[in-house]
Motif scaffolding. Structure first.
Motif, PDB file in Angstrom:
ATOM      1  N   LEU A   5      31.657  44.622  35.011  1.00 19.48           N
ATOM      2  CA  LEU A   5      32.914  44.221  34.387  1.00 19.48           C
ATOM      3  C   LEU A   5      34.007  44.059  35.452  1.00 19.48           C
ATOM      4  O   LEU A   5      34.731  43.054  35.463  1.00 19.48           O
ATOM      5  CB  LEU A   5      33.351  45.248  33.337  1.00 19.48           C
ATOM      6  CG  LEU A   5      34.662  44.959  32.622  1.00 19.48           C
ATOM      7  CD1 LEU A   5      34.550  43.693  31.785  1.00 19.48           C
ATOM      8  CD2 LEU A   5      35.050  46.132  31.754  1.00 19.48           C
ATOM      9  N   PHE A   6      34.098  45.034  36.362  1.00 18.28           N
ATOM     10  CA  PHE A   6      35.083  44.933  37.448  1.00 18.28           C
ATOM     11  C   PHE A   6      34.776  43.756  38.367  1.00 18.28           C
ATOM     12  O   PHE A   6      35.687  43.089  38.854  1.00 18.28           O
ATOM     13  CB  PHE A   6      35.142  46.228  38.260  1.00 18.28           C
ATOM     14  CG  PHE A   6      36.022  47.278  37.646  1.00 18.28           C
ATOM     15  CD1 PHE A   6      37.386  47.075  37.515  1.00 18.28           C
ATOM     16  CD2 PHE A   6      35.494  48.480  37.209  1.00 18.28           C
ATOM     17  CE1 PHE A   6      38.203  48.045  36.957  1.00 18.28           C
ATOM     18  CE2 PHE A   6      36.297  49.452  36.655  1.00 18.28           C
ATOM     19  CZ  PHE A   6      37.665  49.234  36.520  1.00 18.28           C
ATOM     20  N   VAL A   8      33.222  40.851  37.572  1.00 15.37           N
ATOM     21  CA  VAL A   8      33.579  39.608  36.877  1.00 15.37           C
ATOM     22  C   VAL A   8      35.098  39.455  36.808  1.00 15.37           C
ATOM     23  O   VAL A   8      35.644  38.376  37.089  1.00 15.37           O
ATOM     24  CB  VAL A   8      32.937  39.554  35.475  1.00 15.37           C
ATOM     25  CG1 VAL A   8      33.512  38.418  34.648  1.00 15.37           C
ATOM     26  CG2 VAL A   8      31.427  39.436  35.586  1.00 15.37           C
ATOM     27  N   LEU A   9      35.791  40.533  36.463  1.00  8.83           N
ATOM     28  CA  LEU A   9      37.249  40.478  36.392  1.00  8.83           C
ATOM     29  C   LEU A   9      37.842  40.164  37.769  1.00  8.83           C
ATOM     30  O   LEU A   9      38.763  39.346  37.887  1.00  8.83           O
ATOM     31  CB  LEU A   9      37.802  41.802  35.858  1.00  8.83           C
ATOM     32  CG  LEU A   9      39.295  41.866  35.600  1.00  8.83           C
ATOM     33  CD1 LEU A   9      39.744  40.782  34.641  1.00  8.83           C
ATOM     34  CD2 LEU A   9      39.670  43.240  35.064  1.00  8.83           C
ATOM     35  N   VAL A  12      37.336  36.444  38.460  1.00  5.89           N
ATOM     36  CA  VAL A  12      38.267  35.637  37.659  1.00  5.89           C
ATOM     37  C   VAL A  12      39.667  35.708  38.266  1.00  5.89           C
ATOM     38  O   VAL A  12      40.346  34.683  38.423  1.00  5.89           O
ATOM     39  CB  VAL A  12      38.271  36.094  36.182  1.00  5.89           C
ATOM     40  CG1 VAL A  12      39.432  35.478  35.413  1.00  5.89           C
ATOM     41  CG2 VAL A  12      36.950  35.767  35.519  1.00  5.89           C
ATOM     42  N   LEU A  13      40.108  36.919  38.624  1.00  8.96           N
ATOM     43  CA  LEU A  13      41.437  37.079  39.210  1.00  8.96           C
ATOM     44  C   LEU A  13      41.538  36.372  40.561  1.00  8.96           C
ATOM     45  O   LEU A  13      42.577  35.791  40.886  1.00  8.96           O
ATOM     46  CB  LEU A  13      41.775  38.563  39.346  1.00  8.96           C
ATOM     47  CG  LEU A  13      42.030  39.287  38.021  1.00  8.96           C
ATOM     48  CD1 LEU A  13      42.007  40.796  38.215  1.00  8.96           C
ATOM     49  CD2 LEU A  13      43.339  38.845  37.403  1.00  8.96           C
ATOM     50  N   ALA A  35      42.673  41.595  41.951  1.00 12.59           N
ATOM     51  CA  ALA A  35      41.275  41.315  42.302  1.00 12.59           C
ATOM     52  C   ALA A  35      40.765  42.331  43.308  1.00 12.59           C
ATOM     53  O   ALA A  35      39.657  42.858  43.171  1.00 12.59           O
ATOM     54  CB  ALA A  35      41.134  39.895  42.850  1.00 12.59           C
ATOM     55  N   CYS A  38      40.000  45.501  41.618  1.00 12.32           N
ATOM     56  CA  CYS A  38      38.728  45.404  40.880  1.00 12.32           C
ATOM     57  C   CYS A  38      37.539  45.503  41.831  1.00 12.32           C
ATOM     58  O   CYS A  38      36.545  46.171  41.534  1.00 12.32           O
ATOM     59  CB  CYS A  38      38.661  44.102  40.086  1.00 12.32           C
ATOM     60  SG  CYS A  38      39.755  44.054  38.661  1.00 12.32           S
ATOM     61  N   SER A  42      33.784  47.606  42.488  1.00 13.79           N
ATOM     62  CA  SER A  42      32.565  46.843  42.223  1.00 13.79           C
ATOM     63  C   SER A  42      31.895  46.249  43.455  1.00 13.79           C
ATOM     64  O   SER A  42      30.671  46.193  43.509  1.00 13.79           O
ATOM     65  CB  SER A  42      32.866  45.707  41.234  1.00 13.79           C
ATOM     66  OG  SER A  42      33.809  44.807  41.790  1.00 13.79           O
TER      67      SER A  42
END
Length: 123
Positions: A5-6, A8-9, A12-13, A35, A38, A42
């Motif tokens: 989740l981190f 992917v986030l 995206v960021l 980002a 995150c 990750s």
């Protein structure tokens, strides 16, 4: 699951930050700061890539280490907020309460940006 989740986030960021580098009035740095945070959870490799990036790395490291915003970035951020308010005012033609509310919110954001140290020597 949390790591993915981190990741992917963070991706995206990062994408939003890259778009923001080319699209006027869209922020870049805040997306890259988020980002990097995150990627801390990750992907150490992607976090290092952002922090070592020739263009964005120094600003991200200054924020992480000192909560600092360079003077040029402060000026651009405040000018962008002022320009955004003028566009809002010209396009929306808001009533006085809405105009004051949006103006107050932007003024609070500008005050936060201006309150941050300008670099390591200022902290």
């Amino acid at each position: 699951m949390k790591r993915w989740l981190f990741l992917v986030l963070g991706l995206v960021l990062t994408g939003l930050g890259i778009v923001g580098a080319f699209v006027p009035l869209m922020p870049t740095t805040i997306f890259l700061i988020l980002a990097a945070a995150c990627f801390t959870h990750s992907s150490p490799r992607l976090e290092a890539w952002l922090l070592d990036h020739a263009r964005f790395g120094p600003t991200l490291r200054a924020w992480r280490e000192n909560g600092a915003i360079p003077p040029r970035a402060k000026a651009l951020a405040c000018a962008g907020m002022a320009f955004g308010f003028l566009v809002f005012f010209a396009v929306v033609h808001p009533g006085l309460p809405l105009a004051l509310g949006v103006g107050a919110a932007l003024a609070a954001c500008a005050a936060f940006v201006l309150s941050r140290p300008s670099g390591p020597a200022a902290s």
